[in-house]
Design an enzyme around this catalytic site. Structure first.
Site, PDB file in Angstrom:
ATOM      1  CG  ASP A  37      -1.892   1.109   1.248  1.00 39.72           C
ATOM      2  OD1 ASP A  37      -1.630   2.144   0.589  1.00 39.72           O
ATOM      3  OD2 ASP A  37      -2.943   0.959   1.890  1.00 39.72           O
ATOM      4  CE  LYS A  44      -6.347  12.876 -19.321  1.00 41.72           C
ATOM      5  NZ  LYS A  44      -7.178  13.333 -20.379  1.00 41.72           N
ATOM      6  CG  HIS A  77      -2.642   9.863 -24.773  1.00 41.23           C
ATOM      7  ND1 HIS A  77      -3.390  10.375 -23.762  1.00 41.23           N
ATOM      8  CD2 HIS A  77      -3.483   9.604 -25.787  1.00 41.23           C
ATOM      9  CE1 HIS A  77      -4.644  10.419 -24.152  1.00 41.23           C
ATOM     10  NE2 HIS A  77      -4.744   9.964 -25.365  1.00 41.23           N
ATOM     11  CG  HIS A  83      -5.329  15.672 -24.400  1.00 40.42           C
ATOM     12  ND1 HIS A  83      -4.127  15.146 -23.990  1.00 40.42           N
ATOM     13  CD2 HIS A  83      -6.278  14.955 -23.754  1.00 40.42           C
ATOM     14  CE1 HIS A  83      -4.352  14.159 -23.140  1.00 40.42           C
ATOM     15  NE2 HIS A  83      -5.647  14.026 -22.979  1.00 40.42           N
TER      16      HIS A  83
HETATM   17  P1  NAP Z   1      -7.463   2.439 -11.685  1.00 36.39           P
HETATM   18  O1  NAP Z   1      -7.985   1.470 -12.675  1.00 36.39           O
HETATM   19  O2  NAP Z   1      -8.338   2.827 -10.529  1.00 36.39           O
HETATM   20  O3  NAP Z   1      -6.105   1.814 -11.093  1.00 36.39           O
HETATM   21  C1  NAP Z   1      -5.460   2.325  -9.969  1.00 36.39           C
HETATM   22  C2  NAP Z   1      -4.275   1.431  -9.644  1.00 36.39           C
HETATM   23  O4  NAP Z   1      -3.619   1.929  -8.484  1.00 36.39           O
HETATM   24  C3  NAP Z   1      -4.641   0.008  -9.355  1.00 36.39           C
HETATM   25  O5  NAP Z   1      -3.590  -0.836  -9.787  1.00 36.39           O
HETATM   26  C4  NAP Z   1      -4.724  -0.006  -7.833  1.00 36.39           C
HETATM   27  O6  NAP Z   1      -4.519  -1.327  -7.424  1.00 36.39           O
HETATM   28  C5  NAP Z   1      -3.557   0.907  -7.479  1.00 36.39           C
HETATM   29  N1  NAP Z   1      -3.707   1.568  -6.177  1.00 36.39           N
HETATM   30  C6  NAP Z   1      -4.630   2.482  -5.818  1.00 36.39           C
HETATM   31  N2  NAP Z   1      -4.415   2.898  -4.550  1.00 36.39           N
HETATM   32  C7  NAP Z   1      -3.313   2.232  -4.120  1.00 36.39           C
HETATM   33  C8  NAP Z   1      -2.587   2.235  -2.889  1.00 36.39           C
HETATM   34  N3  NAP Z   1      -2.945   2.996  -1.835  1.00 36.39           N
HETATM   35  N4  NAP Z   1      -1.525   1.443  -2.786  1.00 36.39           N
HETATM   36  C9  NAP Z   1      -1.144   0.629  -3.818  1.00 36.39           C
HETATM   37  N5  NAP Z   1      -1.794   0.596  -5.003  1.00 36.39           N
HETATM   38  C10 NAP Z   1      -2.859   1.385  -5.140  1.00 36.39           C
HETATM   39  O7  NAP Z   1      -6.984   3.785 -12.352  1.00 36.39           O
HETATM   40  P2  NAP Z   1      -6.469   4.003 -13.853  1.00 36.39           P
HETATM   41  O8  NAP Z   1      -7.645   4.222 -14.726  1.00 36.39           O
HETATM   42  O9  NAP Z   1      -5.512   2.950 -14.205  1.00 36.39           O
HETATM   43  O10 NAP Z   1      -5.759   5.409 -13.726  1.00 36.39           O
HETATM   44  C11 NAP Z   1      -4.564   5.614 -13.000  1.00 36.39           C
HETATM   45  C12 NAP Z   1      -4.160   7.077 -13.118  1.00 36.39           C
HETATM   46  O11 NAP Z   1      -3.913   7.393 -14.483  1.00 36.39           O
HETATM   47  C13 NAP Z   1      -5.249   8.037 -12.650  1.00 36.39           C
HETATM   48  O12 NAP Z   1      -4.648   9.174 -12.071  1.00 36.39           O
HETATM   49  C14 NAP Z   1      -5.937   8.437 -13.943  1.00 36.39           C
HETATM   50  O13 NAP Z   1      -6.541   9.708 -13.873  1.00 36.39           O
HETATM   51  C15 NAP Z   1      -4.762   8.447 -14.902  1.00 36.39           C
HETATM   52  N6  NAP Z   1      -5.144   8.205 -16.300  1.00 36.39           N
HETATM   53  C16 NAP Z   1      -5.854   7.096 -16.626  1.00 36.39           C
HETATM   54  C17 NAP Z   1      -6.187   6.875 -17.959  1.00 36.39           C
HETATM   55  C18 NAP Z   1      -6.943   5.643 -18.379  1.00 36.39           C
HETATM   56  O14 NAP Z   1      -7.153   5.488 -19.591  1.00 36.39           O
HETATM   57  N7  NAP Z   1      -7.324   4.772 -17.468  1.00 36.39           N
HETATM   58  C19 NAP Z   1      -5.820   7.810 -18.943  1.00 36.39           C
HETATM   59  C20 NAP Z   1      -5.078   8.924 -18.574  1.00 36.39           C
HETATM   60  C21 NAP Z   1      -4.755   9.115 -17.243  1.00 36.39           C
HETATM   61  P3  NAP Z   1      -5.103  -1.937  -6.056  1.00 36.39           P
HETATM   62  O15 NAP Z   1      -6.518  -1.480  -5.936  1.00 36.39           O
HETATM   63  O16 NAP Z   1      -4.926  -3.412  -6.243  1.00 36.39           O
HETATM   64  O17 NAP Z   1      -4.234  -1.420  -5.013  1.00 36.39           O
END
Ligand code: NAP
Length: 491
Positions: free
Chosen positions: A90, A149, A179, A241
């Protein structure tokens, strides 16, 4: 900048949507091209209680979902999976970091290894993660950190995020991803402008009437409603973007393409944007929110239904007019628009030239259309130059609009790499040219913040527009007022 011999690519948030849908498929596709360092390891960190085997199974399933079957080769899948490790911890708990430290240390040539830390997690955790990495001694001068972002939700919070990361990493080690900058057509914009001579003499206020930049999405907010409702279209799309695209259209030729000069030129554009005073915000911005409607013949719900509650004042659509106040662009409007649940998915830049000063063809008055260059960023990358020509045949001049097309798919006949493929390779090589520098991000926020402030003060909520449309009528009126219209998109 060469690919390093050895690299450990650590993804914080390695079980999340971004990692599984974008980052790991991109790394797979580069591995497919033999472009990853031979003993590159990919270390995913999250709270999930995965061991390496369980994580590898999860990634295998995700590659099957997100990589074109024609590009899936079992030997490459196996090779990529063998690079993968998962560490459960964590981020907010000091316990557990020794597990990551142990794994990072457990390799030959530790001192020569380039360590990349990809922060695919909420920005509120960026500072904590960097501080822990420093504490365990995993930050050396050749380490790099990648920030996703959103970098802040206003200028103060962007500064706070930048400072928390900047306490541990020097600016040259920080890679802020937008991106859009990794897309082929966006990079080609620089090449088209500066590796040819025919455009540059016209690329200014003497010949360009105005510029339109559209990023339209047909999808709604889906299951990202929680995040989206705290952001909105201006923060989610325009501040990053669309402004980056505007910079590439408007920037001066850099002396050469290196890590700083392109970014110096983009920064000058951001600093030259006309400030958004309250009066200008009221006059030159339109915000909307999608109501229920139809997309591709299917009924789709409203934003409130997607969100699961009424009363949100978050915009899912923005149209605005701005100007770049410098010698080259004085008086040329730049119209930007972006929205969710629009009638199509298309990102396009249209540079509209001035009309011929004199109509000399008898009977053709009012027929000549302005020349336009359409740069299609997605989905079908390409460029189209709209010209007026003579229709063949006797009997005088009949003028017809035609287009010269450069479709990337037809011209190059190969799969275009996804933006993340290019950008992840650049991080490993240590090339930050296509990443946003701190001063760019903060200049973009400084410009955008007065818009957000004025909207917050306003009692008027965003205007409704039906899903599957081109946005609120007021967005069309923004241009009609200036005697212009939004161009039909080519995509
Ligand atoms: P997500 O699906 O909610 O994934 C979050 C990740 O972080 C999971 O692997 C989660 O795993 C881990 N996590 C969260 N809290 C944690 C903690 N306290 N300790 C350890 N691990 C933790 O989010 P996402 O969509 O991938 O996005 C991630 C970031 O990228 C965000 O800031 C989002 O705004 C940005 N982003 C995402 C996209 C996209 O297309 N998804 C595009 C541009 C930017 P566990 O729950 O197993 O811990």
């Amino acid at each position: 900048m060469e690919m390093p011999e050895t690299c450990d690519f650590t993804v914080f948030g390695g079980t999340g949507d971004l990692a599984l849908r974008k980052l790991l498929p991109a790394l797979y596709l580069r591995d497919h091209e033999d472009q990853l360092p031979r003993d590159c390891r990919i270390i995913a960190v999250s709270r999930s209680e995965y061991d390496d085997t369980a994580y590898r199974a999860e990634v295998r399933a995700s590659l099957q979902r997100h990589v074109d079957p024609a590009d899936l080769r079992e030997d490459v899948v196996e090779r990529l999976l063998s690079r993968l490790h998962h560490v459960s911890l964590d981020f907010e708990d000091p316990e557990g970091w020794h597990l990551l430290h142990g794994l990072l240390k457990d390799r030959p040539s530790y001192d020569e290894t380039v360590r990349v830390y990809y922060l695919a997690v909420a920005p509120s955790m960026f500072g904590e993660i960097c501080a822990r990495l420093e504490e365990i001694g995993a930050v050396d001068p050749q380490a790099r950190v990648v920030m996703e972002k959103p970098i802040g939700h206003d200028l103060a919070s962007a500064r706070a995020v930048n400072e928390s990361v900047g306490r541990v990493f020097e600016e040259r080690q920080i890679f802020r991803i937008d991106h859009y900058l990794g897309k082929e057509t966006v990079q080609n914009l620089l090449v088209t402008r500066f590796a040819n001579t025919f455009l540059e003499p016209l690329w200014n206020s003497s010949w360009v009437d105005h510029v339109q930049i559209t990023v339209a999405e047909s999808l709604g907010v889906g299951n990202r409603g929680g995040y989206y409702d705290s952001a909105g279209a201006l923060r989610d799309m325009v501040q990053n973007h669309l402004l980056q695209l505007l910079c590439l259209v408007a920037m001066e030729p850099p002396t050469y393409v290196d890590r700083e000069t392109v970014r110096d030129e983009k920064l000058k554009v951001l600093l030259a944007l006309r400030p958004m005073t309250p009066e200008i915000v009221d006059r030159d911005t339109v915000r909307g929110c999608y109501a229920a409607g139809e997309v591709d013949g299917e009924p789709v719900p409203s934003y409130a239904e997607d969100l699961g509650r009424d009363g949100s004042r978050t915009e899912t659509f923005v149209a605005l007019k701005t100007e770049v106040q410098n010698w080259r662009w004085a008086g040329v409007p730049f119209y930007l628009r972006t929205g969710k649940r629009m009638d199509r998915r298309a990102s396009e830049i249209v540079v509209v030239l001035k009309r011929p000063p004199h109509a000399m063809f008898p009977g053709a008055e009012g027929v000549t259309t302005a020349n336009r260059l359409h740069i299609q960023v997605q989905p079908d990358e390409g460029m189209r130059l709209h010209l007026t020509v003579k229709e063949p045949g006797p009997g005088g001049y009949r003028l017809r609009p035609v287009s010269l097309d450069l479709s990337y798919a037809t011209a190059f006949g190969q799969r275009l790499p996804d933006a993340y493929e290019r950008l992840l390779m650049d991080v490993m090589k240590g090339n930050p040219t296509l990443f946003m520098r701190r001063d760019e991000v903060e200049a973009a926020w400084a410009w955008a913040e007065p818009i957000l402030r004025r909207w917050d003060e306003s009692p008027v909520p965003p205007l409704d527009y039906p899903a599957g449309s081109a946005g609120p009528q007021a967005a069309a009126a923004l241009l009609e007022r200036d005697g212009r219209t939004w161009q039909e998109l080519d995509a």
